[in-house]
Design a protein around this motif. Structure first.
Motif, PDB file in Angstrom:
ATOM      1  N   LEU A  96     -10.646   0.016  -3.052  1.00 46.51           N
ATOM      2  CA  LEU A  96      -9.867  -0.961  -2.298  1.00 46.51           C
ATOM      3  C   LEU A  96      -8.551  -1.194  -3.032  1.00 46.51           C
ATOM      4  N   VAL A  97      -7.443  -1.075  -2.323  1.00 48.18           N
ATOM      5  CA  VAL A  97      -6.134  -1.227  -2.950  1.00 48.18           C
ATOM      6  C   VAL A  97      -5.380  -2.358  -2.245  1.00 48.18           C
ATOM      7  N   THR A  98      -5.066  -3.419  -2.997  1.00 48.53           N
ATOM      8  CA  THR A  98      -4.445  -4.590  -2.367  1.00 48.53           C
ATOM      9  C   THR A  98      -2.982  -4.356  -2.012  1.00 48.53           C
ATOM     10  N   HIS A  99      -2.276  -3.553  -2.843  1.00 53.07           N
ATOM     11  CA  HIS A  99      -0.864  -3.246  -2.555  1.00 53.07           C
ATOM     12  C   HIS A  99      -0.446  -2.069  -3.414  1.00 53.07           C
ATOM     13  N   SER A 100       0.792  -1.618  -3.206  1.00 55.61           N
ATOM     14  CA  SER A 100       1.176  -0.299  -3.725  1.00 55.61           C
ATOM     15  C   SER A 100       1.664  -0.286  -5.176  1.00 55.61           C
ATOM     16  N   HIS A 101       1.824  -1.427  -5.821  1.00 60.32           N
ATOM     17  CA  HIS A 101       2.402  -1.430  -7.170  1.00 60.32           C
ATOM     18  C   HIS A 101       1.505  -0.686  -8.162  1.00 60.32           C
ATOM     19  N   PHE A 102       2.158  -0.069  -9.171  1.00 62.07           N
ATOM     20  CA  PHE A 102       1.428   0.841 -10.076  1.00 62.07           C
ATOM     21  C   PHE A 102       0.249   0.170 -10.767  1.00 62.07           C
ATOM     22  N   ASP A 103       0.370  -1.118 -11.077  1.00 62.01           N
ATOM     23  CA  ASP A 103      -0.700  -1.781 -11.823  1.00 62.01           C
ATOM     24  C   ASP A 103      -1.920  -2.088 -10.938  1.00 62.01           C
ATOM     25  N   HIS A 104      -1.911  -1.545  -9.715  1.00 59.81           N
ATOM     26  CA  HIS A 104      -3.059  -1.699  -8.812  1.00 59.81           C
ATOM     27  C   HIS A 104      -3.526  -0.370  -8.227  1.00 59.81           C
ATOM     28  N   THR A 105      -2.762   0.697  -8.533  1.00 58.36           N
ATOM     29  CA  THR A 105      -3.004   1.947  -7.808  1.00 58.36           C
ATOM     30  C   THR A 105      -3.100   3.195  -8.685  1.00 58.36           C
ATOM     31  N   HIS A 144     -13.189  -7.329   4.714  1.00 60.84           N
ATOM     32  CA  HIS A 144     -12.241  -8.017   5.598  1.00 60.84           C
ATOM     33  C   HIS A 144     -10.866  -8.024   4.932  1.00 60.84           C
ATOM     34  N   LEU A 145      -9.840  -7.668   5.687  1.00 56.22           N
ATOM     35  CA  LEU A 145      -8.473  -7.626   5.161  1.00 56.22           C
ATOM     36  C   LEU A 145      -7.788  -8.956   5.462  1.00 56.22           C
ATOM     37  N   VAL A 146      -7.325  -9.629   4.411  1.00 59.10           N
ATOM     38  CA  VAL A 146      -6.713 -10.953   4.579  1.00 59.10           C
ATOM     39  C   VAL A 146      -5.317 -10.947   3.947  1.00 59.10           C
ATOM     40  N   PRO A 147      -4.477 -11.932   4.285  1.00 50.19           N
ATOM     41  CA  PRO A 147      -3.101 -11.908   3.778  1.00 50.19           C
ATOM     42  C   PRO A 147      -3.005 -12.208   2.283  1.00 50.19           C
ATOM     43  N   ALA A 148      -1.898 -11.780   1.692  1.00 52.01           N
ATOM     44  CA  ALA A 148      -1.512 -12.193   0.342  1.00 52.01           C
ATOM     45  C   ALA A 148       0.002 -12.343   0.372  1.00 52.01           C
ATOM     46  N   MET A 149       0.527 -13.164  -0.520  1.00 48.54           N
ATOM     47  CA  MET A 149       1.976 -13.383  -0.527  1.00 48.54           C
ATOM     48  C   MET A 149       2.572 -12.703  -1.740  1.00 48.54           C
ATOM     49  N   HIS A 150       3.130 -11.501  -1.522  1.00 43.19           N
ATOM     50  CA  HIS A 150       3.608 -10.678  -2.634  1.00 43.19           C
ATOM     51  C   HIS A 150       4.511  -9.599  -2.058  1.00 43.19           C
ATOM     52  N   GLY A 151       4.750  -8.521  -2.818  1.00 37.72           N
ATOM     53  CA  GLY A 151       5.492  -7.361  -2.316  1.00 37.72           C
ATOM     54  C   GLY A 151       4.565  -6.158  -2.293  1.00 37.72           C
ATOM     55  N   SER A 152       4.989  -5.087  -1.612  1.00 39.90           N
ATOM     56  CA  SER A 152       4.202  -3.845  -1.612  1.00 39.90           C
ATOM     57  C   SER A 152       5.084  -2.702  -1.105  1.00 39.90           C
ATOM     58  N   VAL A 153       6.227  -2.501  -1.805  1.00 43.04           N
ATOM     59  CA  VAL A 153       7.167  -1.456  -1.376  1.00 43.04           C
ATOM     60  C   VAL A 153       7.129  -0.326  -2.398  1.00 43.04           C
TER      61      VAL A 153
END
Ligand SMILES: [Zn+2]
Length: 254
Positions: A79-88, A136-145
């Motif tokens: 499961l990957v919450t967003h694209s930043h390197f420290d998560h992927t 379940h996919l829920v919102p988060a307030m961050h970036g993911s570019v």
């Protein structure tokens, strides 16, 4: 009316038997949570379904040496919450070796170099099944570019209990809806502070304002000097008995 075939009768009897044998009240089944440091967790349901969340292991300064070997990991899903390197960083290598599904925002999942049949993209409000577990996919307030919008995940186990990994985020009002809809029992809570995420005292405020879990594990701190320290996190959460301060490499059963 057509006569029921003997095999169909047998199936019916089995189904009815299963319904009669069901316990009147479901009991909580143990959930095993291993922290690799930062936002990286391996979650194992009572039935053995394994979810690796935000795989940042090989380059994670907090992951202990005996947990660094990503070739040993064979999760059912990543499961990957967003694209930043420290998560992927390790997502593609682990996906290729394990054939695990990669679950994340549709726009993120479209890009990594994994076979199409392992890509399980979705968006806020979506639900993706992994064996007996629902994500379940829920919102988060961050970036993911690049890679779509940031997410949090609510993992629903077979007994109905739910674990919420907030992803990277600041406190936001829709956390009230996440509580109303999912009432998570275990929360892996962003408390990383620094320039990127909610400060530990704001994480505590989010907990008190919006949620009623029985277990809270603060995360995403202490990885680099720019982030909040364990001491700051402990101070912010005080003596709250629900809060469990884990050490990287530890497994706890909730
Ligand atoms: Zn992060």
């Amino acid at each position: 009316m057509r006569a029921l075939l003997p095999s169909k009768l047998a199936s019916l009897a089995l189904l009815l038997g299963a319904a009669w044998a069901a316990p009147a009240q479901a009991e909580n089944k143990p959930v095993e949570v291993t922290w690799y440091g930062h936002a990286t967790f391996l979650v194992r349901s009572a039935s053995g379904t394994t979810l690796l969340i935000d795989p940042f292991i090989s380059q994670n300064p907090k992951t202990p040496a005996d947990k660094k070997d990503i070739s040993k990991l064979r999760p059912d899903a990543i499961l990957v919450t967003h694209s930043h390197f420290d998560h992927t960083v390790d997502a593609v290598a682990i996906a290729k070796a394990s054939k695990a599904k990669v679950i994340g925002a549709f726009d993120f999942v479209a890009t990594p170099d994994v076979p199409d049949d392992q890509k399980a993209g979705g968006n806020v409000g979506g639900v993706i099944a992994v064996k007996d577990v629902k994500v379940h996919l829920v919102p988060a307030m961050h970036g993911s570019v690049p890679g779509g919008r940031p997410l949090g995940f609510v993992v629903e186990f077979g007994d109905g209990r739910r674990l919420y990994h907030t992803g990277d985020t600041w406190i936001f009002g829709d956390m009230a809806l996440i509580e109303e809809i999912h009432h998570p029992d275990i929360i892996l809570l962003q408390a990383g502070g620094g320039p990127f995420n909610q400060q530990p005292e704001v994480a505590k405020r989010a907990l008190d304002k919006y949620f009623k879990p029985s277990i809270v594990v603060p995360m995403h701190y202490g990885t680099w000097p720019v982030l909040a320290t364990e001491e700051t996190v402990k101070k912010a959460f005080g003596a709250d008995p629900r809060v469990q301060i884990m050490q990287a490499g530890q497994t706890r059963t909730f």
